[in-house]
Design a protein around this motif. Sequence first.
Motif, PDB file in Angstrom:
ATOM      1  N   THR A  33     -19.644  30.320  10.638  1.00  0.00           N
ATOM      2  CA  THR A  33     -18.467  31.126  10.996  1.00  0.00           C
ATOM      3  C   THR A  33     -17.133  30.561  10.521  1.00  0.00           C
ATOM      4  N   THR A  34     -17.129  29.462   9.795  1.00  0.00           N
ATOM      5  CA  THR A  34     -15.888  28.825   9.355  1.00  0.00           C
ATOM      6  C   THR A  34     -15.682  29.046   7.861  1.00  0.00           C
ATOM      7  N   PRO A  35     -14.540  29.637   7.456  1.00  0.00           N
ATOM      8  CA  PRO A  35     -14.316  29.927   6.038  1.00  0.00           C
ATOM      9  C   PRO A  35     -14.490  28.719   5.113  1.00  0.00           C
ATOM     10  N   ALA A  36     -14.032  27.534   5.523  1.00  0.00           N
ATOM     11  CA  ALA A  36     -14.159  26.342   4.671  1.00  0.00           C
ATOM     12  C   ALA A  36     -15.623  26.001   4.408  1.00  0.00           C
ATOM     13  N   ASP A  37     -16.502  26.304   5.348  1.00  0.00           N
ATOM     14  CA  ASP A  37     -17.940  26.090   5.149  1.00  0.00           C
ATOM     15  C   ASP A  37     -18.562  27.253   4.370  1.00  0.00           C
ATOM     16  N   ILE A  38     -18.190  28.468   4.702  1.00  0.00           N
ATOM     17  CA  ILE A  38     -18.788  29.651   4.074  1.00  0.00           C
ATOM     18  C   ILE A  38     -18.667  29.590   2.550  1.00  0.00           C
ATOM     19  N   VAL A  39     -17.516  29.165   2.043  1.00  0.00           N
ATOM     20  CA  VAL A  39     -17.339  29.122   0.579  1.00  0.00           C
ATOM     21  C   VAL A  39     -18.259  28.097  -0.079  1.00  0.00           C
ATOM     22  N   THR A  64     -18.716  31.830  -3.801  1.00  0.00           N
ATOM     23  CA  THR A  64     -17.747  32.536  -2.968  1.00  0.00           C
ATOM     24  C   THR A  64     -16.415  31.840  -3.168  1.00  0.00           C
ATOM     25  N   THR A  65     -15.428  32.581  -3.662  1.00  0.00           N
ATOM     26  CA  THR A  65     -14.140  31.974  -3.997  1.00  0.00           C
ATOM     27  C   THR A  65     -13.189  31.925  -2.810  1.00  0.00           C
ATOM     28  N   ARG A  66     -13.397  32.821  -1.841  1.00  0.00           N
ATOM     29  CA  ARG A  66     -12.575  32.768  -0.629  1.00  0.00           C
ATOM     30  C   ARG A  66     -13.296  33.501   0.495  1.00  0.00           C
ATOM     31  N   ALA A  67     -12.965  33.118   1.719  1.00  0.00           N
ATOM     32  CA  ALA A  67     -13.551  33.762   2.890  1.00  0.00           C
ATOM     33  C   ALA A  67     -12.507  33.805   4.001  1.00  0.00           C
ATOM     34  N   THR A  68     -12.525  34.878   4.760  1.00  0.00           N
ATOM     35  CA  THR A  68     -11.686  34.987   5.948  1.00  0.00           C
ATOM     36  C   THR A  68     -12.566  35.416   7.107  1.00  0.00           C
ATOM     37  N   VAL A  69     -12.238  34.910   8.289  1.00  0.00           N
ATOM     38  CA  VAL A  69     -13.024  35.202   9.483  1.00  0.00           C
ATOM     39  C   VAL A  69     -12.073  35.356  10.666  1.00  0.00           C
ATOM     40  N   ASP A  70     -12.152  36.504  11.331  1.00  0.00           N
ATOM     41  CA  ASP A  70     -11.458  36.720  12.605  1.00  0.00           C
ATOM     42  C   ASP A  70     -12.569  36.987  13.611  1.00  0.00           C
ATOM     43  N   LEU A  71     -13.154  35.908  14.126  1.00  0.00           N
ATOM     44  CA  LEU A  71     -14.399  35.962  14.899  1.00  0.00           C
ATOM     45  C   LEU A  71     -14.160  36.442  16.327  1.00  0.00           C
ATOM     46  N   ARG A  72     -14.039  37.755  16.444  1.00  0.00           N
ATOM     47  CA  ARG A  72     -13.892  38.402  17.746  1.00  0.00           C
ATOM     48  C   ARG A  72     -14.298  39.856  17.568  1.00  0.00           C
ATOM     49  N   GLU A  73     -14.679  40.513  18.649  1.00  0.00           N
ATOM     50  CA  GLU A  73     -15.031  41.922  18.563  1.00  0.00           C
ATOM     51  C   GLU A  73     -13.826  42.690  18.044  1.00  0.00           C
ATOM     52  N   GLY A  74     -14.018  43.462  16.992  1.00  0.00           N
ATOM     53  CA  GLY A  74     -12.938  44.193  16.350  1.00  0.00           C
ATOM     54  C   GLY A  74     -12.281  43.411  15.226  1.00  0.00           C
ATOM     55  N   TRP A 126     -30.553  38.150   0.253  1.00  0.00           N
ATOM     56  CA  TRP A 126     -30.086  37.661   1.557  1.00  0.00           C
ATOM     57  C   TRP A 126     -30.861  36.407   1.973  1.00  0.00           C
ATOM     58  N   GLN A 127     -32.156  36.343   1.642  1.00  0.00           N
ATOM     59  CA  GLN A 127     -32.940  35.143   1.980  1.00  0.00           C
ATOM     60  C   GLN A 127     -32.441  33.950   1.177  1.00  0.00           C
ATOM     61  N   ALA A 128     -32.105  34.150  -0.083  1.00  0.00           N
ATOM     62  CA  ALA A 128     -31.599  33.057  -0.927  1.00  0.00           C
ATOM     63  C   ALA A 128     -30.290  32.502  -0.347  1.00  0.00           C
ATOM     64  N   ILE A 129     -29.420  33.387   0.126  1.00  0.00           N
ATOM     65  CA  ILE A 129     -28.173  32.928   0.747  1.00  0.00           C
ATOM     66  C   ILE A 129     -28.477  32.141   2.018  1.00  0.00           C
ATOM     67  N   LEU A 130     -29.397  32.635   2.832  1.00  0.00           N
ATOM     68  CA  LEU A 130     -29.759  31.929   4.065  1.00  0.00           C
ATOM     69  C   LEU A 130     -30.414  30.578   3.754  1.00  0.00           C
ATOM     70  N   ASP A 131     -31.202  30.511   2.688  1.00  0.00           N
ATOM     71  CA  ASP A 131     -31.798  29.236   2.263  1.00  0.00           C
ATOM     72  C   ASP A 131     -30.701  28.251   1.836  1.00  0.00           C
ATOM     73  N   ASN A 132     -29.674  28.742   1.132  1.00  0.00           N
ATOM     74  CA  ASN A 132     -28.528  27.888   0.774  1.00  0.00           C
ATOM     75  C   ASN A 132     -27.817  27.385   2.025  1.00  0.00           C
ATOM     76  N   PHE A 133     -27.668  28.270   3.004  1.00  0.00           N
ATOM     77  CA  PHE A 133     -27.040  27.901   4.274  1.00  0.00           C
ATOM     78  C   PHE A 133     -27.810  26.744   4.921  1.00  0.00           C
ATOM     79  N   LYS A 134     -29.134  26.871   4.994  1.00  0.00           N
ATOM     80  CA  LYS A 134     -29.982  25.828   5.577  1.00  0.00           C
ATOM     81  C   LYS A 134     -29.784  24.491   4.843  1.00  0.00           C
ATOM     82  N   ARG A 135     -29.843  24.523   3.517  1.00  0.00           N
ATOM     83  CA  ARG A 135     -29.675  23.289   2.740  1.00  0.00           C
ATOM     84  C   ARG A 135     -28.300  22.666   2.980  1.00  0.00           C
ATOM     85  N   TYR A 136     -27.269  23.494   3.005  1.00  0.00           N
ATOM     86  CA  TYR A 136     -25.898  23.009   3.215  1.00  0.00           C
ATOM     87  C   TYR A 136     -25.755  22.335   4.583  1.00  0.00           C
ATOM     88  N   VAL A 137     -26.206  23.000   5.640  1.00  0.00           N
ATOM     89  CA  VAL A 137     -26.049  22.457   6.993  1.00  0.00           C
ATOM     90  C   VAL A 137     -26.872  21.175   7.157  1.00  0.00           C
TER      91      VAL A 137
END
Length: 137
Positions: A21-27, A38-48, A120-131
């Motif tokens: 959920t953090t833009p600095a990590d998402i990129v 991913t060159t940039r990301a923004t997150v306003d983590l709340r309903e709406g 989508w699985q490839a992105i999730l696999d990248n997420f796992k490796r990164y974390v």
Amino acid sequence: MRITVETSVAAPIDQVWQAYTTPADIVKWNAASDDWHTTRATVDLREGGAFSSRMEAKDGSMGFDFAGTYTKVVAHKRIEYMLGDRKAEVEFVPGPNSVVVRVVFDGETTHSVEQQQAGWQAILDNFKRYVEAKQSA
């Protein structure tokens, strides 16, 4: 049509949640292949709140914005969002030594189910490796 992808990340829930959920990590992890980023990301983590990730081919040949609106946020448990008229949910299920991250989303009509699931699985696999790499650093 609903499509599901998932992975198990060997890290504590707070670190998994933050990286998701953090833009600095998402990129750093949000790409399906090495020739995209991913060159940039923004997150306003709340309903709406809105989110956006700019995904581009590294050679500059193409790119697109992956953007939507959060419809439900339950910290460390669940995120639901809309991508236009398509719905997606991300579930975080902590276990004794890992967290299962499961994404269920409405497919679109441009690409085959197999292509969407693979991307989508490839992105999730990248997420796992990164974390996990960040966890062991």
